[in-house]
Design a protein around this motif. Structure first.
Motif, PDB file in Angstrom:
ATOM      1  N   THR A 166      -0.674   3.250   6.425  1.00 19.56           N
ATOM      2  CA  THR A 166      -1.095   2.518   5.229  1.00 19.56           C
ATOM      3  C   THR A 166      -2.372   1.733   5.463  1.00 19.56           C
ATOM      4  OG1 THR A 166       0.333   0.667   5.881  1.00 19.56           O
ATOM      5  CG2 THR A 166       1.257   2.292   4.339  1.00 19.56           C
ATOM      6  N   MET A 167      -3.215   2.200   6.368  1.00 18.73           N
ATOM      7  CA  MET A 167      -4.472   1.505   6.603  1.00 18.73           C
ATOM      8  C   MET A 167      -5.384   1.665   5.377  1.00 18.73           C
ATOM      9  SD  MET A 167      -4.529   0.036   9.642  1.00 18.73           S
ATOM     10  CE  MET A 167      -2.890  -0.514   9.184  1.00 18.73           C
ATOM     11  N   PRO A 168      -5.798   0.573   4.748  1.00 24.74           N
ATOM     12  CA  PRO A 168      -6.601   0.700   3.529  1.00 24.74           C
ATOM     13  C   PRO A 168      -8.079   0.975   3.771  1.00 24.74           C
ATOM     14  CG  PRO A 168      -6.163  -1.601   3.981  1.00 24.74           C
ATOM     15  CD  PRO A 168      -5.436  -0.820   5.038  1.00 24.74           C
TER      16      PRO A 168
ATOM     17  N   PHE B 207       0.822  -1.208   0.000  1.00 24.61           N
ATOM     18  CA  PHE B 207       0.000   0.000   0.000  1.00 24.61           C
ATOM     19  C   PHE B 207       0.859   1.263   0.000  1.00 24.61           C
ATOM     20  CE2 PHE B 207      -3.127  -3.066   1.619  1.00 24.61           C
ATOM     21  CZ  PHE B 207      -4.170  -2.792   0.748  1.00 24.61           C
ATOM     22  N   GLN B 208       2.034   1.182   0.603  1.00 24.45           N
ATOM     23  CA  GLN B 208       2.924   2.332   0.568  1.00 24.45           C
ATOM     24  C   GLN B 208       3.403   2.594  -0.853  1.00 24.45           C
ATOM     25  OE1 GLN B 208       6.495   1.964   3.023  1.00 24.45           O
ATOM     26  NE2 GLN B 208       6.016   3.952   3.943  1.00 24.45           N
ATOM     27  N   THR B 209       3.747   1.521  -1.557  1.00 20.59           N
ATOM     28  CA  THR B 209       4.151   1.660  -2.960  1.00 20.59           C
ATOM     29  C   THR B 209       3.000   2.167  -3.817  1.00 20.59           C
ATOM     30  OG1 THR B 209       5.708  -0.168  -2.646  1.00 20.59           O
ATOM     31  CG2 THR B 209       5.141   0.426  -4.921  1.00 20.59           C
ATOM     32  N   LEU B 210       1.812   1.655  -3.543  1.00 22.22           N
ATOM     33  CA  LEU B 210       0.639   2.058  -4.306  1.00 22.22           C
ATOM     34  C   LEU B 210       0.360   3.542  -4.121  1.00 22.22           C
ATOM     35  CD1 LEU B 210      -1.586   0.796  -6.107  1.00 22.22           C
ATOM     36  CD2 LEU B 210      -2.952   0.543  -4.049  1.00 22.22           C
ATOM     37  N   LEU B 211       0.468   4.037  -2.888  1.00 24.50           N
ATOM     38  CA  LEU B 211       0.222   5.452  -2.636  1.00 24.50           C
ATOM     39  C   LEU B 211       1.270   6.327  -3.298  1.00 24.50           C
ATOM     40  CD1 LEU B 211      -0.808   5.321   1.141  1.00 24.50           C
ATOM     41  CD2 LEU B 211      -2.290   5.835  -0.787  1.00 24.50           C
ATOM     42  N   SER B 212       2.524   5.876  -3.274  1.00 31.71           N
ATOM     43  CA  SER B 212       3.574   6.679  -3.903  1.00 31.71           C
ATOM     44  C   SER B 212       3.425   6.719  -5.425  1.00 31.71           C
ATOM     45  CB  SER B 212       4.951   6.123  -3.524  1.00 31.71           C
ATOM     46  OG  SER B 212       5.098   4.789  -3.992  1.00 31.71           O
ATOM     47  N   GLU B 213       2.993   5.614  -6.018  1.00 31.96           N
ATOM     48  CA  GLU B 213       2.813   5.584  -7.463  1.00 31.96           C
ATOM     49  C   GLU B 213       1.615   6.419  -7.900  1.00 31.96           C
ATOM     50  OE1 GLU B 213       2.495   1.523  -8.521  1.00 31.96           O
ATOM     51  OE2 GLU B 213       4.642   1.100  -8.335  1.00 31.96           O
ATOM     52  N   ASN B 214       0.580   6.517  -7.062  1.00 28.03           N
ATOM     53  CA  ASN B 214      -0.637   7.250  -7.409  1.00 28.03           C
ATOM     54  C   ASN B 214      -0.684   8.632  -6.766  1.00 28.03           C
ATOM     55  OD1 ASN B 214      -1.577   5.076  -8.908  1.00 28.03           O
ATOM     56  ND2 ASN B 214      -2.592   4.159  -7.134  1.00 28.03           N
ATOM     57  N   ASN B 215       0.479   9.128  -6.357  1.00 27.06           N
ATOM     58  CA  ASN B 215       0.567  10.485  -5.794  1.00 27.06           C
ATOM     59  C   ASN B 215      -0.323  10.656  -4.556  1.00 27.06           C
ATOM     60  OD1 ASN B 215       2.367  11.322  -7.831  1.00 27.06           O
ATOM     61  ND2 ASN B 215       0.649  11.734  -9.212  1.00 27.06           N
ATOM     62  N   GLY B 216      -0.336   9.635  -3.701  1.00 29.01           N
ATOM     63  CA  GLY B 216      -1.019   9.753  -2.427  1.00 29.01           C
ATOM     64  C   GLY B 216      -2.487   9.418  -2.435  1.00 29.01           C
ATOM     65  N   VAL B 217      -3.038   8.982  -3.562  1.00 23.64           N
ATOM     66  CA  VAL B 217      -4.447   8.597  -3.607  1.00 23.64           C
ATOM     67  C   VAL B 217      -4.547   7.103  -3.829  1.00 23.64           C
ATOM     68  CG1 VAL B 217      -5.205  10.825  -4.466  1.00 23.64           C
ATOM     69  CG2 VAL B 217      -4.586   9.040  -6.086  1.00 23.64           C
ATOM     70  N   VAL B 218      -5.665   6.535  -3.357  1.00 21.79           N
ATOM     71  CA  VAL B 218      -5.850   5.086  -3.453  1.00 21.79           C
ATOM     72  C   VAL B 218      -6.370   4.690  -4.821  1.00 21.79           C
ATOM     73  CG1 VAL B 218      -7.063   3.115  -2.459  1.00 21.79           C
ATOM     74  CG2 VAL B 218      -6.249   4.945  -0.982  1.00 21.79           C
ATOM     75  N   ASP B 219      -7.308   5.475  -5.355  1.00 24.90           N
ATOM     76  CA  ASP B 219      -7.999   5.093  -6.582  1.00 24.90           C
ATOM     77  C   ASP B 219      -7.316   5.669  -7.818  1.00 24.90           C
ATOM     78  OD1 ASP B 219      -8.648   7.572  -5.561  1.00 24.90           O
ATOM     79  OD2 ASP B 219     -10.554   7.659  -6.615  1.00 24.90           O
TER      80      ASP B 219
ATOM     81  N   GLY C 177     -12.814   4.495  -5.893  1.00 20.69           N
ATOM     82  CA  GLY C 177     -12.985   5.931  -5.779  1.00 20.69           C
ATOM     83  C   GLY C 177     -14.198   6.368  -5.001  1.00 20.69           C
ATOM     84  N   GLU C 178     -15.016   5.446  -4.541  1.00 19.16           N
ATOM     85  CA  GLU C 178     -16.207   5.796  -3.780  1.00 19.16           C
ATOM     86  C   GLU C 178     -15.886   5.847  -2.291  1.00 19.16           C
ATOM     87  OE1 GLU C 178     -19.118   2.939  -4.677  1.00 19.16           O
ATOM     88  OE2 GLU C 178     -19.384   3.552  -6.771  1.00 19.16           O
ATOM     89  N   LYS C 179     -16.653   6.666  -1.576  1.00 18.61           N
ATOM     90  CA  LYS C 179     -16.491   6.726  -0.132  1.00 18.61           C
ATOM     91  C   LYS C 179     -17.012   5.451   0.510  1.00 18.61           C
ATOM     92  CE  LYS C 179     -16.503  11.670   0.869  1.00 18.61           C
ATOM     93  NZ  LYS C 179     -17.140  12.754   1.660  1.00 18.61           N
ATOM     94  N   GLU C 180     -16.326   5.049   1.568  1.00 20.59           N
ATOM     95  CA  GLU C 180     -16.795   3.874   2.298  1.00 20.59           C
ATOM     96  C   GLU C 180     -18.130   4.185   2.962  1.00 20.59           C
ATOM     97  OE1 GLU C 180     -14.417   1.476   4.838  1.00 20.59           O
ATOM     98  OE2 GLU C 180     -12.552   2.191   3.946  1.00 20.59           O
ATOM     99  N   ARG C 181     -19.053   3.240   2.879  1.00 24.77           N
ATOM    100  CA  ARG C 181     -20.365   3.400   3.504  1.00 24.77           C
ATOM    101  C   ARG C 181     -20.954   2.027   3.729  1.00 24.77           C
ATOM    102  NH1 ARG C 181     -23.540   6.943  -0.601  1.00 24.77           N
ATOM    103  NH2 ARG C 181     -21.546   8.031  -0.522  1.00 24.77           N
ATOM    104  N   GLY C 182     -22.097   1.996   4.370  1.00 23.00           N
ATOM    105  CA  GLY C 182     -22.774   0.734   4.633  1.00 23.00           C
ATOM    106  C   GLY C 182     -22.778   0.392   6.113  1.00 23.00           C
TER     107      GLY C 182
ATOM    108  N   SER D 285     -10.566  11.393  11.755  1.00 21.58           N
ATOM    109  CA  SER D 285     -10.438  12.640  10.988  1.00 21.58           C
ATOM    110  C   SER D 285      -9.976  12.389   9.563  1.00 21.58           C
ATOM    111  CB  SER D 285      -9.439  13.570  11.688  1.00 21.58           C
ATOM    112  OG  SER D 285      -9.826  13.790  13.025  1.00 21.58           O
ATOM    113  N   GLN D 286      -9.988  11.165   9.139  1.00 21.61           N
ATOM    114  CA  GLN D 286      -9.489  10.795   7.810  1.00 21.61           C
ATOM    115  C   GLN D 286     -10.663  10.413   6.918  1.00 21.61           C
ATOM    116  OE1 GLN D 286      -6.386   7.884   7.976  1.00 21.61           O
ATOM    117  NE2 GLN D 286      -6.572   7.298   5.825  1.00 21.61           N
ATOM    118  N   SER D 287     -10.563  10.760   5.646  1.00 21.24           N
ATOM    119  CA  SER D 287     -11.580  10.388   4.669  1.00 21.24           C
ATOM    120  C   SER D 287     -11.224   9.027   4.080  1.00 21.24           C
ATOM    121  CB  SER D 287     -11.653  11.440   3.559  1.00 21.24           C
ATOM    122  OG  SER D 287     -12.639  11.092   2.609  1.00 21.24           O
ATOM    123  N   TRP D 288     -12.160   8.092   4.136  1.00 26.35           N
ATOM    124  CA  TRP D 288     -11.901   6.716   3.721  1.00 26.35           C
ATOM    125  C   TRP D 288     -12.575   6.466   2.367  1.00 26.35           C
ATOM    126  CZ3 TRP D 288      -8.367   4.235   6.494  1.00 26.35           C
ATOM    127  CH2 TRP D 288      -8.131   4.679   7.791  1.00 26.35           C
TER     128      TRP D 288
END
Length: 1354
Positions: free
Chosen positions: A1068-1070, A982-994, A1116-1121, A1108-1111
């Motif tokens: 790196t909490m997903p 996940f650290q590599t993924l964030l660095s490759e995507n400029n800090g975003v998950v999606d 690309g969708e917000k976590e819900r449910g 305080s973090q947006s999940w």
């Protein structure tokens, strides 16, 4: 020696009175002249006694009395007073007495009771001694007391002093009590010990009440100086009438000598302390007594005690008797003094008591409290015992020491009742201690108590409560192992459980037959009489056509053979009978596939856990190998002939070079024959996996773990069909869909058993094949999910045959899901009014909800969750988890041809890692997490949570925890790999998950693996079985990932480094669920020791950061449910629990987050708290109502009594509280607009509570005579922004509206909420509230209504 100066004259007034009385009495007549001459020759003492009616005797003859003693005393007094020599005659009388008692025999006669003369019929049958009758004459008392006390030292070595002291008891009046007390205490200082004891114990009966305080102080001082007088002093003090302050002083002094008192004096000391307690100081006294009464020092160690018993030492018996009497004194105080019992209970719940500061007395006191007849004491003792056990204050070592050293005390009925209560408790923390009480009771007490213990445990087994049955069976098995000769005496009691097997689960039946077989076929001959009964029961069950009873017969028969093999290994006849019984079981079960499969599993367990006779083992192994080859293995040919529902095809062959002339598992043809119900079919595919397990274990046993003889089965293919047919499952018929699902279940279970068999092999080629079979399982599970989604109502084949049928559970769960979907999407809704300002937004939200429902339906059609079908898969052994020690393979490690760069290295894929971690987590939660022993409901469900854990239940929790600790290095490696991914993924995507480079499927798998790894670690650390060494080893693994040399670190240092290691994963909490698991893991590790305050602060800060973090998901969708909301609730609870200032944290969220949420659009969240979104309103409605109800129950009574003194404070509080209730009302309006069922479900109960609050305030005002300050109006429905909601009623005509308002009652409003306004003037009082103030309050109604509207719209 201590002669008092005698008086020479008397008061003149008294002399005149006596002279007058003498003159009046002269009319009685004169004495004869001869008597006067005789009187001159005798002493005054003798003459007066003779004339008064007493005849002095010589030698051993008692003095005689001719008149009643009252008459005698009156005559003596008259003679003295009438004498012309009065008052000098008194001294002459005393001198005569002294002369008379110079002779020891005459002195003894005077001390002994006088006897009546036989000629006097009016004389009473009993008379006091001469001296005691003379002591009752006040004018003689002081002289006679001095004479007696002077004579007392002459008789110190015989029993005369006690008789002399007895003369002074219970006198009607003591002329000079103070002087007598002084003389007695002087005598105590010089007398021997025995005389001292007699004098001290007689003091309360000698002295008057006025002297009690003074003599108590002297006795208290004497107690500090001479411990030999402890018992008589305490006896005397307990009988004295003392002031409360002096009594406290004396009790404290006695308490200070408690540690130095003689053992035989201990009961008296304890009794005095407890019986001199008042209600105000009972708790303090009991606390001090508990600390200083060290019963452990009163009992000899076991070795010395045994030698003393052999020597029949009186000291040992005295020690035991003293302890028993001491406890009896405590019991007496507890029974008859309520304050003492309450004080003991209060001491028991004292949270300041440290873990290692509980004593034997604490446990014995609980037994004493329970043994009293008071229900309050019984319940209190149970509650305190559970509390102390739960907190670890009372442990098994203390219990064992208590039973070993104090078994003679005699509280067994209470011990048995407490053990029953603990074993039946729903709290899993206290159930094991109940088992310890049973076990140590059986070991320490006599045969009667042993019989009661066995009978109680049998009752537990027959109760039908799963947790209760399991613990009781485990205890009985343990007792049979530890005490076989004693338990064999009670075999007939245990045999009675056979009549209650209908209530037992298969695993419990196995334990029962294990217990009975050990009793019947063990080395002790006492239990052999139940062998015939067991054989009769088993043969009867085997011949039954009911599957449940046949299953019992199979389990019992195999378990019997286990013990017959152990004890008759070299007996040829017994070996043949064993084989014959096994053949009987086989023939009885082969006609039923379920029974045959159960037989194979039971026989496999027998081979795994027991050492059979070589000839029996060889016979079983040979027959199993031959039968398996004949039934399930076929040779591969050029083509497969036969008529099948789907085209047959050889699949999953790992030995492609041996495709010709190889073997295959004949699965599809066998299943086709079973589906066609051919009568001649003898082999069922249901037996494939159990039969292979039996074959594998036979090979391992015979070849010491080498599976070379059957290793071809690892790579051999199966005759299946092309799996592309799964994509066309909806076009198949119901029979074909169910056939396909059954085929997939059998294939997966075959591969699971193959993995069980070969997971421990060391060759690289074998490991690669095992990894491939894992991949086959994960791939087939995805196909099965799709197939099950298209086959509603399908019942899979049974895979675990020792459990109850679970068909109804799966069908019920699927039906519930479908019903929920129908209720959620098919419910008709009212069309909103077109004139409403919220109509457009409401329509948009409804459309979005419909779209989300359609997406959910699409996901359900694609596949179902296999968690509901877990019981239909074969159990994986713990050894399979060793595959986790392989490395992790992700897509980033593959080359352009999707091959690993290093072919020789065996690597796990993400799907396989998730598969193994899910299984490991289920195993840990089942075995390490204790579940409460719940009673079976009235309508008992058919789901058995233990199904699928049969092999796991045969291992101890400690063993499983050890296996987890051994796997910790591999788990940490996987955890670090997930973090790096996940650290590599964030660095490759400029800090975003999606980002565009994100593989959604792999992201989901890695996210699941990440969360599972943290959950496994949390379960491992939170469920340590009390082994400090195991805990240090586990923490050392975590600490070693940061710092080497973990073996030399202390526990606190290990916790510190482990905490630091785990905190590093926070970035790196997903998902929020993973973040929650990490917070829980940190909290668990921090509880093991170290600086808990610092750890709490760090964990709270971490939880706040997660809140305080947006999940966002990978798409690309917000976590819900619901899962997100549950995780959010749990994380918020952790934050509020660990933060230093809870109110400040709540104020921060409510002050910053809520206004931001209300001002945001419908899809947005709070800026400072991104997790604070609209679904949180559900929580507000639910817990807002609970808070309101708590305020009504606990807060309003306080306001009732505080209103008169603190009017302004109460008014301010209620106004502030009203703002909160109004906001809840707005939330109710919001739920009505959007037709959100999750919100509207809470509205009716909340509105009821709001209405109750209104009228509860009114009741408070009426109670304080201020009802004029209260009125009720209509509160308009508003949305979250404070805007008024236009309802259908607002659109009606004005005339109808007015009519409606006139007829509306506050209690029955459906659209409007009642509003109260409390206005209390500062000078308003209950006495002078006049009508003008009432008019002023009423006149402000319209103004207040307008103000309310203004406030709400802001």
């Amino acid at each position: 020696m201590m002669r008092k100066k005698r008086r020479t004259s008397v008061d003149k007034g008294e002399a005149t009175a006596i002279t007058t009385k003498a003159k009046k009495s002269r009319s009685t007549g004169r004495q004869p002249k001869g008597d006067v001459v005789e009187e001159a020759n005798q002493s005054v003492f003798a003459v007066f006694l003779r004339d008064a009616g007493v005849t002095l005797k010589q030698g051993g003859t008692s003095n005689e009395i001719a008149v009643d003693q009252i008459v005698f005393q009156k005559r003596i007094q008259q003679q003295l007073q009438k004498s012309p020599r009065y008052p000098g005659i008194i001294q002459e009388f005393i001198s005569g007495l002294e002369s008379h008692i110079e002779d020891p025999e005459r002195f003894r006669n005077c001390l002994l009771p006088c006897v009546p003369q036989l000629s006097d019929g009016d004389a009473s049958s009993f008379h006091e001694s001469l001296l005691r009758m003379l002591l009752a004459i006040e004018m003689l008392q002081t002289y006679i007391i001095n004479t007696l006390l002077e004579k007392l030292p002459e008789f110190m070595l015989d029993g005369i002093p006690r008789i002399i002291i007895n003369q002074l008891k219970w006198l009607d009046r003591v002329v000079d009590s103070k002087e007598l007390a002084v003389k007695l205490m002087e005598l105590v200082s010089v007398a021997p010990v025995e005389v001292q004891r007699d004098i001290i114990t007689s003091l309360p009966e000698i002295l008057e009440d006025s002297q009690h305080n003074d003599i108590a102080r002297q006795l208290n001082s004497l107690l500090q100086e001479n411990t030999q007088l402890t018992v008589p002093i305490l006896d005397a003090l307990s009988s004295l009438n003392l002031s409360s302050s002096l009594l406290t002083e004396v009790r404290e002094a006695v308490m200070s000598t408690l540690t130095a008192v003689q053992l035989e004096d201990l009961p008296v000391v304890v009794k005095f302390i407890l019986h001199s307690v008042s209600a105000s100081d009972a708790y303090e006294v009991v606390c001090n007594l508990r600390k200083k009464l060290e019963l452990e020092q009163c009992v000899l160690p076991p070795v010395l005690q045994a030698s003393q018993n052999r020597m029949k030492s009186k000291g040992a018996a005295l020690s035991q008797d003293s302890v028993t009497l001491t406890l009896d004194g405590i019991k007496s105080a507890v029974r008859f003094q309520k304050t003492i019992s309450e004080a003991w209970l209060k001491v028991g719940i004292n949270k300041k008591i440290k873990k290692n500061s509980c004593f034997v007395l604490d446990l014995l006191a609980l037994f004493i409290l329970h043994s009293t007849n008071a229900n309050q004491s019984r319940r209190g003792a149970e509650r305190v015992l559970k509390l102390k056990v739960r907190t670890g204050l009372i442990q098994e070592a203390l219990l064992q020491r208590t039973f070993r050293d104090y078994s003679q005390v005699g509280y067994f009925p209470s011990i048995l009742a407490l053990a029953q209560s603990l074993l039946r408790s729903t709290d899993p923390c206290v159930v094991p201690f109940g088992g310890h009480m049973y076990r140590h009771s059986f070991t320490a007490f006599d045969s009667y108590c042993q019989q009661e213990v066995v009978g109680s445990l049998v009752t537990h087994v027959c109760s039908g409560v799963n947790g209760e049955v399991d613990v009781a069976l485990e205890l009985l098995c343990g007792l049979v192992t530890e005490k076989p000769s004693e338990m064999s005496l009670y075999a007939v009691f245990v045999k009675g459980i056979l009549d209650y097997m209908d209530n037992l689960a298969p695993q419990q039946i196995r334990r029962l037959f294990h217990l009975l077989s050990r009793l019947a076929f063990g080395q002790q001959q006492q239990g052999a009489h139940i062998q015939d009964d067991m054989h009769i029961v088993i043969r009867k069950q085997l011949s039954s056509t009911v599957p449940k009873y046949k299953r019992i017969g199979i389990i019992g028969a195999v378990m019997i053979e286990t013990f017959r093999q152990v004890n008759n290994r070299n007996n040829k006849s017994k070996q043949s009978s064993v084989i014959a019984l096994l053949e009987l079981v086989k023939s009885s079960s082969e006609s039923t596939p379920d029974a045959a499969a159960l037989y194979y599993d039971e026989l496999a367990n027998l081979i795994l856990t027991s050492t059979l006779d070589p000839q029996v083992q060889e016979h079983i192994g040979k027959s199993v190998l031959d039968d398996f080859q004949d039934d399930f293995v076929v040779d591969l040919g050029p083509e497969i002939t036969g008529s099948f529902p789907f085209p047959a095809r050889v699949m999953y062959n790992l030995d492609e070079e041996e495709s010709q002339g190889g073997i295959a598992i004949n699965l599809l043809p066998l299943l086709a024959q079973e589906m066609l119900n051919k009568a001649e079919q003898r082999v069922s595919p249901l037996c494939l996996s159990p039969f292979f397990r039996l074959l594998r274990l036979c090979e391992e046993k015979q070849h010491q773990g080498n599976l070379e003889e059957i290793d071809a089965l690892l790579g051999c293919p199966l005759i299946l069909t092309d799996m592309d047919i799964v994509e066309k499952v909806e076009s198949l018929s119901k029979v074909e869909r169910e056939y396909l699902c059954t085929l997939l279940f059998h294939t997966i279970n075959w591969f699971r058993e193959v993995i069980n068999a070969f997971c421990s092999q060391k060759e690289t080629e074998m490991k690669m094949k095992v990894m491939t079979r894992l991949q086959n399982v994960t791939y087939l599970q995805t196909l099965l999910e799709k197939s099950l989604a298209g086959s509603p109502g399908y019942v899979p084949p049974v895979a675990n045959f020792d459990g109850e049928s679970t068909d109804g559970a799966v069908i019920g769960s699927i039906t519930a899901v479908n019903k929920t979907k129908k209720d959620g999407t098919g419910k008709k809704r009212k069309a909103p009014g077109k004139s409403s300002s919220e109509s457009s937004s409401q329509l948009d939200e409804t459309t979005d909800a419909d779209q989300s429902e359609k997406e959910k339906e699409k996901e359900v059609r694609q596949g179902v969750n296999l968690g509901a079908y877990r019981q239909f898969f074969r159990e994986l052994d713990m050894e399979v988890l060793s595959v986790l020690q392989c490395g992790l393979l992700s897509r980033t490690q593959l080359d352009s041809e999707l091959h690993t760069e290093v072919r020789e290295e065996v690597l796990l894929g993400p799907a396989e890692l998730v598969f193994l971690l899910e299984d490991m987590l289920r195993k840990l939660e089942f075995s390490l997490t204790a579940s409460p022993a719940k009673r079976a409901p009235f309508l008992k469900g058919r789901t058995d949570k233990s199904v699928g854990f049969s092999h796991l239940q045969q291992r101890s929790s400690k063993d499983i925890a050890s296996c987890c600790v051994q796997l910790l290095p591999a788990l940490c490696s996987h955890l670090e790999n997930c973090h790096n991914y996940f650290q590599t993924l964030l660095s490759e995507n400029n800090g975003v998950v999606d980002g565009p480079a994100t593989d959604v499927h792999e992201h989901q798998l890695m996210s699941s693996a990440y969360q599972l790894l943290v959950q496994v670690l949390n379960t491992t650390f939170s469920c340590q079985p009390g082994q400090r060494s195991l805990l240090k080893k586990a923490l050392g693994v975590l600490a070693g990932r940061l710092k080497e040399g973990g073996a030399e670190l202390t526990l606190e240092q290990l916790i510190k480094h482990s905490f630091e290691y785990l905190v590093n994963f926070r970035s790196t909490m997903p998902s929020l669920s993973t973040a929650l698991c990490l917070s829980q893991l940190l909290a668990t590790v921090s509880e093991k020791g170290g600086n808990s305050a610092a750890y709490r602060e760090q964990t709270a800060s971490l939880a706040k950061g997660f809140l305080s973090q947006s999940w966002v998901t990978a798409s690309g969708e917000k976590e819900r449910g619901n899962k997100f909301n549950e995780a959010l609730h749990a994380l918020l609870s952790i934050y509020l629990e660990l933060v230093d200032d809870v109110l400040k944290a709540v104020e921060e969220i409510a002050g910053e987050g809520i206004p931001e949420l209300l001002n945001a659009s419908k899809d947005e969240s709070s800026a400072s708290w991104p997790t604070l979104s609209r679904p949180v309103l559900n929580v507000c409605l639910k817990y807002g109502r609970l808070f309101l109800e708590s305020f009504l129950k606990l807060g309003m009574p306080l306001l009732d009594y505080s209103f008169k003194r603190h009017k302004m404070d109460v008014q301010s509080l209620l106004k502030t509280f009203q703002l909160s209730t109004r906001q809840l009302h707005h939330m109710c309006g919001h739920s009505k607009i959007h037709q959100d069922t999750s919100l509207t479900n809470h509205v009716p109960a909340l509105k009821k509570s709001l209405e109750l609050f209104v009228y509860r305030v009114k009741a408070m005002l009426i109670l304080n005579n201020c009802q004029e300050a209260f009125w009720i109006g209509n509160l308009k429905n508003r949305n979250l922004k404070g805007e008024e909601i236009l309802s259908q009623r607002s659109q009606a005509s004005d005339e109808e509206e007015e009519e409606e308002e006139r007829s509306m009652q506050p209690q029955g409003q459906s659209e409007d909420e009642v509003l109260f306004y409390l206005h209390v003037l500062a000078n308003l009082s209950a006495e002078d509230s006049d009508s003008e103030e009432s008019k002023e309050i009423t006149g402000r109604k319209e103004d207040m209504d307008q103000d309310d509207i203004t406030d709400d719209s802001e």
